[in-house]
Motif scaffolding. Structure first.
Motif, PDB file in Angstrom:
ATOM      1  N   MET A  86      -8.336   5.878  -3.825  1.00  0.00           N
ATOM      2  CA  MET A  86      -8.145   4.729  -2.933  1.00  0.00           C
ATOM      3  C   MET A  86      -9.234   3.680  -3.082  1.00  0.00           C
ATOM      4  N   GLY A 119       0.381   2.607  -3.286  1.00  0.00           N
ATOM      5  CA  GLY A 119      -0.867   3.300  -2.986  1.00  0.00           C
ATOM      6  C   GLY A 119      -0.700   4.687  -2.404  1.00  0.00           C
ATOM      7  N   VAL A 175       0.847  -1.212   0.000  1.00  0.00           N
ATOM      8  CA  VAL A 175       0.000   0.000   0.000  1.00  0.00           C
ATOM      9  C   VAL A 175       0.870   1.246   0.000  1.00  0.00           C
ATOM     10  N   TYR A 235      -5.556  -1.528   2.598  1.00  0.00           N
ATOM     11  CA  TYR A 235      -6.099  -0.266   2.060  1.00  0.00           C
ATOM     12  C   TYR A 235      -7.291   0.219   2.895  1.00  0.00           C
ATOM     13  N   GLN A 269      -8.635   1.643  -6.057  1.00  0.00           N
ATOM     14  CA  GLN A 269      -7.508   0.739  -5.824  1.00  0.00           C
ATOM     15  C   GLN A 269      -7.957  -0.487  -5.017  1.00  0.00           C
TER      16      GLN A 269
END
Length: 575
Positions: free
Chosen positions: A525, A351, A347, A544, A528
């Motif tokens: 997010m 991310g 992440v 996440y 994702q």
């Protein structure tokens, strides 16, 4: 400033009606109205008109016809899901709210926060955890009880979607229960009624409007939800997922628009019923007269069934969100439970851009949504009472239109440049090659979805302020906009903070409304997380989700602190 909780009808009407001084519309009023109308046109008018045009094309009309004939199962599935979510969510919300208001038991505050927890989590976080727990090889279903349950389909969807949206029913019903007059319960007890009889003969009839409103809100959320049917629907197709598959599978935008119109009709119908019919079925429970406090109910016939349901609900929420938390720290939850940080490293590595982008777009959209909400409320309450009803209705469409439908409208409206009278007025705003790599369109969706709650909160707050306060400022030489900014806005600041808080929470956890306009260049997010769930990498999805929930909690804590300091400052000033 201490304001009365309730006013007699005639006095209340007189206070909320603009007087001659405040109803005079200066340049600033017309300028604010023009800004609001332009904003509403861009946020809602253009996307909806493009959607109507595509949906009423020959291919769109063919899809609409198919929705009522060959594919009618999809329509009935959506209505069935919405109805069951409305019933289950309202019942759980009622029981949880009742326990909060009328019972004393250990863990009462924990129940409150656990009931609200699904509201600040991504919509499909619970679905992913439920698959891990109760799927065919689930930790509870298979490893604990040896059962091979099929959680996919209607049963799993009702469980997860009800859990996701029950907080809305809980907050609505709890507010109604807390405002009930305790003397009614005292009178019922004095006449010899048992507590159960009092519940069914006194309490429930008085909160019927709140129950009906909760059911309608959850019904709309149920038929409009896309994320959970994508993850947990299996072969159980609903209109929202049918729209998604029409675009993602065959690229048939006209058919998707036609199906979107089919979904839009019941959503708007329920919205109108809820706002203009159920909203008027109110019961006066706050009289302004001094009353006592609600006494806790002690009857075991009441406590045992209520606390059983509440305990089961708390256990389920703890189990689901505990799975999300633990799942981010083990390799494959239920298969390889060795401790690892690799999901959070993933992440952080891949991310972090999505986290920064999501937070930035949210912090840009939330203040704009709150500002527009306050301006609409000011125009509705102070200056355009008749036209204001139309303006109020248009502003509320941001939440009345299902997210899937609104997102499709944005994709249709802003994938190409916008032209007016042969002149290009806007470049393309949606898509990877658009201005800001599509981020502008996503921010616009966040704004449209964030306006309604702030608008209603601001309207309620402004109606509590006597127009004579504005008159006094105007008589001293201030213009209307200055009066609004320097007098009204500080008085309704709690409503503004509430609007900003809700807009942030809604924006950070939404996926349905932006699923058609996210781009590889603008990572969000929630998108994702959905990608990780689609790929079967549940550990990354859990990590996440945990990070996103923590971010939302931090923001809510900050705004809560601001609100507390603001209220303390007001009390100090008024004393």
């Amino acid at each position: 400033m201490n304001l009365p909780l309730a006013l007699p009808p005639t006095q209340k009407a007189r206070r909320s009606r603009p007087t001659r001084a405040t109803s005079h519309r200066g340049t600033s009023v017309w300028l604010v109205l023009a800004i609001v109308l332009v904003a509403m046109t861009l946020l809602l008018g253009l996307p909806v008109s493009k959607l109507l045009a595509a949906g009423t094309s020959p291919a769109g009309l063919e899809a609409i016809g198919a929705s009522f004939t060959t594919d009618v199962t999809t329509l009935t599935n959506s209505l069935l899901l919405g109805a069951l979510v409305g019933i289950v969510g309202t019942m759980i919300g009622l029981v949880s709210a009742f326990a909060q208001v009328f019972l004393v038991f250990p863990g009462k505050k924990l129940l409150h926060w656990l009931t609200l927890l699904p509201l600040i989590s991504p919509p499909f976080a619970a679905a992913t955890a439920v698959i891990t727990l109760f799927g065919r090889r689930g930790i509870v279903s298979y490893h604990l009880f040896g059962l091979e349950l099929d959680i996919y389909g209607l049963g799993g969807l009702v469980l997860v979607v009800s859990m996701t949206f029950t907080p809305l029913a809980y907050m609505n019903i709890r507010g109604m229960l807390e405002n009930l007059d305790p003397s009614l319960f005292e009178a019922s007890a004095a006449l010899g009624s048992s507590e159960i009889r009092t519940i069914f003969r006194v309490m429930l009839p008085m909160i019927v409007p709140s129950l009906l409103t909760s059911f309608l809100i959850l019904f709309v959320e149920g038929i409009a939800d896309l994320a959970n049917p994508l993850v947990l629907g299996g072969s159980f197709r609903v209109l929202a997922s049918q729209i998604y598959f029409a675009i993602a599978g065959s690229g048939d935008i006209a058919a998707a628009a036609g199906i979107a119109l089919v979904l839009l009709v019941p959503a708007l119908l329920v919205f109108v019923i809820q706002k203009y019919w159920a909203g008027k079925k109110s019961v006066v429970t706050v009289t302004g007269k001094p009353t006592g406090r609600i006494r806790p109910m002690e009857s075991l016939a009441v406590r045992i069934p209520v606390l059983t349901v509440v305990t089961a609900w708390m256990a389920l929420v703890i189990l689901v969100f505990g799975t999300i938390l633990v799942g981010g720290f083990v390799s494959i939850l239920g298969v390889n439970n060795s401790f690892t940080f690799e999901h959070y490293e993933f992440v952080w590595r891949l991310g972090s851009d999505a986290m920064r982008t999501t937070l930035t777009m949210t912090l840009v959209a939330a203040p704009i949504a709150a500002a527009l909400a306050v301006c609409i409320a000011w125009l509705v309450v102070r200056h355009f009472q008749r036209f204001g009803r139309v303006l109020d209705f248009v502003g509320m469409l941001g939440s009345a239109i299902p997210g899937t439908v609104l997102g499709l409208g944005f994709a249709l409206a802003y994938s190409q440049p916008t032209w007016l009278f042969g002149q290009q007025v806007l470049p393309a705003l949606a898509g990877g090659l658009a201005a800001g790599a599509g981020s502008v369109a996503i921010v616009m969706v966040f704004i449209a979805r964030g306006i309604p709650t702030g608008q209603q909160a601001s309207i309620s707050s402004l109606k509590q302020i006597n127009p004579q306060v504005d008159e006094a400022a105007i008589s001293l030489g201030a213009n209307q906009f200055t009066t609004f900014v320097r007098i009204s806005v500080p008085l309704i600041s709690p409503a503004i903070i509430t609007a900003v808080t809700y807009a942030i929470t809604k924006s950070m956890t939404t996926i349905t409304a932006i699923i058609f306009i996210t781009t590889p260049q603008t990572k969000v997010m929630t998108a994702q997380i959905l990608d990780e769930v689609d790929a079967g990498r549940f550990g990354n999805a859990f990590a996440y989700c945990t990070v996103l929930i923590v971010m939302v909690l931090v923001i809510l804590s900050i705004t809560s602190l601001l609100l507390r300091r603001l209220n303390r400052s007001k009390r100090t000033t008024s004393s």
